[in-house]
Scaffold this motif. Structure first.
Motif, short mmCIF file in Angstrom:
data_model
loop_
_atom_site.label_atom_id
_atom_site.label_comp_id
_atom_site.label_asym_id
_atom_site.label_seq_id
_atom_site.Cartn_x
_atom_site.Cartn_y
_atom_site.Cartn_z
N ALA A 98 0.87 -1.18 0.00
CA ALA A 98 0.00 0.00 0.00
C ALA A 98 0.91 1.23 0.00
N PRO A 99 0.47 2.35 -0.45
CA PRO A 99 -0.89 2.68 -0.84
C PRO A 99 -1.20 2.37 -2.31
N GLU A 100 -0.18 2.02 -3.11
CA GLU A 100 -0.47 1.73 -4.52
C GLU A 100 -1.46 0.57 -4.65
N CYS A 101 -1.30 -0.42 -3.81
CA CYS A 101 -2.18 -1.60 -3.82
C CYS A 101 -2.78 -1.73 -2.42
N PRO A 102 -3.94 -1.13 -2.21
CA PRO A 102 -4.52 -1.14 -0.86
C PRO A 102 -4.92 -2.54 -0.40
N ILE A 103 -5.09 -2.66 0.90
CA ILE A 103 -5.62 -3.89 1.49
C ILE A 103 -6.94 -4.18 0.80
N PRO A 104 -7.22 -5.36 0.36
CA PRO A 104 -6.67 -6.65 0.77
C PRO A 104 -5.60 -7.21 -0.16
N ALA A 105 -4.96 -6.41 -1.00
CA ALA A 105 -3.98 -6.95 -1.96
C ALA A 105 -2.89 -7.76 -1.26
N ALA A 106 -2.33 -7.23 -0.17
CA ALA A 106 -1.26 -7.94 0.54
C ALA A 106 -1.78 -9.25 1.12
N TYR A 107 -3.01 -9.24 1.63
CA TYR A 107 -3.60 -10.47 2.16
C TYR A 107 -3.82 -11.49 1.04
N ASP A 108 -4.30 -11.02 -0.10
CA ASP A 108 -4.52 -11.93 -1.24
C ASP A 108 -3.21 -12.57 -1.68
N ASP A 109 -2.15 -11.76 -1.79
CA ASP A 109 -0.85 -12.28 -2.19
C ASP A 109 -0.31 -13.28 -1.17
N SER A 110 -0.50 -12.97 0.10
CA SER A 110 -0.02 -13.85 1.17
C SER A 110 -0.77 -15.18 1.16
N TRP A 111 -2.08 -15.13 0.95
CA TRP A 111 -2.87 -16.35 0.88
C TRP A 111 -2.46 -17.19 -0.33
N ALA A 112 -2.19 -16.53 -1.45
CA ALA A 112 -1.74 -17.25 -2.65
C ALA A 112 -0.41 -17.95 -2.37
N ALA A 113 0.47 -17.31 -1.61
CA ALA A 113 1.76 -17.93 -1.28
C ALA A 113 1.56 -19.16 -0.40
N ILE A 114 0.66 -19.06 0.57
CA ILE A 114 0.39 -20.21 1.43
C ILE A 114 -0.18 -21.37 0.61
N LYS A 115 -1.09 -21.06 -0.31
CA LYS A 115 -1.64 -22.11 -1.16
C LYS A 115 -0.56 -22.72 -2.05
N TRP A 116 0.36 -21.90 -2.55
CA TRP A 116 1.45 -22.40 -3.38
C TRP A 116 2.32 -23.37 -2.59
N VAL A 117 2.67 -23.00 -1.36
CA VAL A 117 3.47 -23.89 -0.52
C VAL A 117 2.70 -25.19 -0.28
N GLY A 118 1.40 -25.08 0.03
CA GLY A 118 0.59 -26.27 0.27
C GLY A 118 0.51 -27.17 -0.95
N SER A 119 0.53 -26.58 -2.14
CA SER A 119 0.44 -27.39 -3.37
C SER A 119 1.70 -28.23 -3.58
N HIS A 120 2.77 -27.90 -2.88
CA HIS A 120 4.03 -28.64 -3.01
C HIS A 120 4.22 -29.69 -1.93
#
Length: 123
Positions: free
Chosen positions: A92-114
């Motif tokens: 933020a502020p270029e990418c307001p919340i929930p962008a950081a949460y979305d990216d973080s959740w995507a990372a957790i799912k990526w780790v889980g997929s491995h």
């Protein structure tokens, strides 16, 4: 050609300044190092626990490749015998919340997929 508005809308020194034209100037957390894919110590097995690390900075400053975090995580990986995935998320502020949460959740799912070793690779 229009001249950029140099007026400061919000001065959040020593962290960042936001200008009226929408530009953001980050004042700290800009020192970066290249990511490391290789273990920093010989003898590490592929069968290690995974630690997913989210850098600090209040969703406004910092990066996964910051030298501050990188150096600490290298030591932690060797001492704790873990594989560390340091997550880069939009700021933020270029990418307001929930962008950081979305990216973080995507990372957790990526780790889980491995988990089974069958996940896709990202370069």
């Amino acid at each position: 050609m229009e001249k950029a508005d140099e007026s400061i809308a919000h001065d959040l020194s020593p962290f960042l300044r936001i200008y009226k034209d929408g530009r953001v100037e980050r004042l700290i957390g800009k020192d970066v190092v290249p990511p490391s894919k290789e273990p920093t110590s010989p003898g590490l097995s592929k069968d290690l626990p995974v630690l997913v690390y989210f850098h600090g900075g209040g969703f406004m400053i910092g990066a996964a490749v910051s030298s501050t975090y990188h150096n600490y995580l290298n030591v932690l990986a060797v001492e704790a015998r873990v594989i560390i995935v340091s997550v880069e998320y939009r700021l933020a502020p270029e990418c307001p919340i929930p962008a950081a949460y979305d990216d973080s959740w995507a990372a957790i799912k990526w780790v889980g997929s491995h988990f089974s070793g069958l996940g896709y690779e990202v370069c």
